[in-house]
Design a protein around this motif. Structure first.
Motif, PDB file in Angstrom:
ATOM      1  N   ASN A 103       0.696  -1.125   0.065  1.00 35.94           N
ATOM      2  CA  ASN A 103       0.095  -0.002   0.117  1.00 35.94           C
ATOM      3  C   ASN A 103       0.674   1.403   0.000  1.00 35.94           C
ATOM      4  O   ASN A 103       0.413   2.356   0.178  1.00 35.94           O
ATOM      5  N   ASP A 104       2.233   1.065  -0.186  1.00 32.57           N
ATOM      6  CA  ASP A 104       3.193   2.173  -0.171  1.00 32.57           C
ATOM      7  C   ASP A 104       3.992   2.204  -1.533  1.00 32.57           C
ATOM      8  O   ASP A 104       4.585   1.340  -1.557  1.00 32.57           O
ATOM      9  N   PRO A 105       3.449   3.350  -2.128  1.00 35.46           N
ATOM     10  CA  PRO A 105       4.367   3.282  -3.591  1.00 35.46           C
ATOM     11  C   PRO A 105       5.878   3.363  -3.256  1.00 35.46           C
ATOM     12  O   PRO A 105       6.653   2.777  -4.219  1.00 35.46           O
ATOM     13  N   ALA A 161      -0.334  -2.148 -10.126  1.00 36.10           N
ATOM     14  CA  ALA A 161       0.044  -1.296  -9.013  1.00 36.10           C
ATOM     15  C   ALA A 161       0.289   0.042  -9.419  1.00 36.10           C
ATOM     16  O   ALA A 161      -0.005   0.991  -8.542  1.00 36.10           O
ATOM     17  N   LEU A 162       0.604   0.607 -10.536  1.00 33.78           N
ATOM     18  CA  LEU A 162       0.764   1.772 -10.841  1.00 33.78           C
ATOM     19  C   LEU A 162      -0.529   2.571 -10.861  1.00 33.78           C
ATOM     20  O   LEU A 162      -0.624   3.686 -10.713  1.00 33.78           O
ATOM     21  N   ARG A 163      -1.774   1.923 -11.563  1.00 34.82           N
ATOM     22  CA  ARG A 163      -2.814   2.562 -11.339  1.00 34.82           C
ATOM     23  C   ARG A 163      -3.375   2.651  -9.923  1.00 34.82           C
ATOM     24  O   ARG A 163      -4.167   3.700  -9.567  1.00 34.82           O
ATOM     25  N   LYS A 164      -3.055   1.758  -8.984  1.00 35.78           N
ATOM     26  CA  LYS A 164      -3.524   1.778  -7.563  1.00 35.78           C
ATOM     27  C   LYS A 164      -2.841   3.028  -6.895  1.00 35.78           C
ATOM     28  O   LYS A 164      -3.559   3.855  -6.259  1.00 35.78           O
ATOM     29  N   HIS A 165      -1.543   3.429  -7.166  1.00 34.75           N
ATOM     30  CA  HIS A 165      -0.645   4.274  -6.502  1.00 34.75           C
ATOM     31  C   HIS A 165      -0.858   5.626  -7.169  1.00 34.75           C
ATOM     32  O   HIS A 165      -0.656   6.689  -6.464  1.00 34.75           O
ATOM     33  N   ALA A 205       9.275   2.388 -12.814  1.00 31.40           N
ATOM     34  CA  ALA A 205       8.734   1.057 -13.579  1.00 31.40           C
ATOM     35  C   ALA A 205       9.143   1.732 -15.124  1.00 31.40           C
ATOM     36  O   ALA A 205       9.557   0.586 -16.047  1.00 31.40           O
ATOM     37  N   MET A 206       9.200   2.832 -15.727  1.00 36.54           N
ATOM     38  CA  MET A 206       9.718   3.069 -16.949  1.00 36.54           C
ATOM     39  C   MET A 206      11.055   2.609 -17.116  1.00 36.54           C
ATOM     40  O   MET A 206      11.292   2.265 -18.412  1.00 36.54           O
TER      41      MET A 206
END
Length: 185
Positions: A75-77, A113-117, A126-127
């Motif tokens: 839950n922590d980016p 995960a990217l959408r979530k955070h 990520a890129m």
């Protein structure tokens, strides 16, 4: 000298220890993210030391599976950033790691995960990881097949995007375009 240091590291069973620690940490219900981030830093350092140590990590399939799991449950980016940076270090040191990592469904989990955070540092990390990965034509082809690219492009088009991610995306797109051109020849 450098060699003996690496053999010493391997002899100490560091990789197995990290795997055990990761398993313990991530089985916790709360308060696990900070130690998980620390362990990801350890993995990043170990993977950067030497390709043999990197290979040891790759060979320990538990570590990769746990890392993917961490990204899913976090839950922590900043935890996700730590995971992605560890993946990136592995891919840099052991180029074939790419296939193993991407083969575990990592890109789609990363997208979720990217959408979530919606976190800039996470997107940037990520890129960067995708940029290295897609420089290998086989991986670029697999990513194209996974259908992840439109999603990535959509994120990069979003207003709160970190400036560096845009140039990474261009390189990713270029890598993918190049490999599909080669495929057609």
């Amino acid at each position: 000298h450098g060699r003996s240091k690496v053999d010493h590291l391997r002899g100490l069973g560091v990789v197995t220890t990290v795997a055990d620690l990761l398993r313990k940490v991530t089985s916790g219900e709360s308060g696990w993210e900070s130690p998980a981030q620390q362990l990801m830093l350890v993995v990043t350092h170990l993977a950067s030391v030497d390709k043999d140590v990197g290979s040891d990590i790759m060979a320990h399939s538990d570590i990769l599976r746990t890392m993917v799991g961490i990204m899913q449950k976090s839950n922590d980016p900043s935890t996700c950033v730590a995971v992605v940076q560890a993946f990136k270090a592995m891919i840099k040191t052991v180029p074939s790691a790419c296939f193993q990592i991407m083969g575990m469904g990592t890109p789609l989990i990363m997208m979720e995960a990217l959408r979530k955070h919606r976190s800039e540092p996470f997107l940037e990390a990520a890129m960067g990881c995708m940029e290295i990965s897609t420089s290998k034509p086989e991986v670029a082809r697999a990513l194209t097949a996974s259908g992840i690219l439109p999603g990535l492009a959509g994120m990069v088009g979003s207003p709160h995007l970190p400036p560096n991610a845009g140039s990474s995306l261009l390189n990713i797109v270029e890598n993918v375009a190049t490999c599909s051109e080669e495929g057609r020849k």
